[in-house]
Design a protein around this motif. Structure first.
Motif: not given
Length: 76
Positions: A48-52
């Motif tokens: 979620f944080i890395a959007q990956a």
């Protein structure tokens, strides 16, 4: 906000260390177990944080490790 960034960096460093030691990418289940016992972010949170996707994060780290190893071998 800085606490979350530190928590994320701590988790990424642990993931990188794990990949270096195993010389392979961990499964989400393996990582989530380790995250639960050692107080790291879960695969879902990292993604979620890395959007990956978690697998994409691991592959990127693995490729970076391979590049570093190649550079070190060339220096020798």
């Amino acid at each position: 906000m800085a606490n979350y960034e530190q928590y994320y960096q701590k988790s990424i460093m642990a993931l990188t260390k794990l990949i270096k030691e195993k010389k392979d990418v961990p499964t989400e289940k393996e990582w989530n177990h380790l995250a639960g016992t050692d107080n790291y972010l879960t695969s879902q949170s990292l993604g979620f944080i890395a959007q990956a996707k978690f697998s994409e994060i691991c592959k990127k780290i693995y490729r970076e490790i391979q590049k570093q190893n190649k550079k070190e071998k060339m220096k020798q």
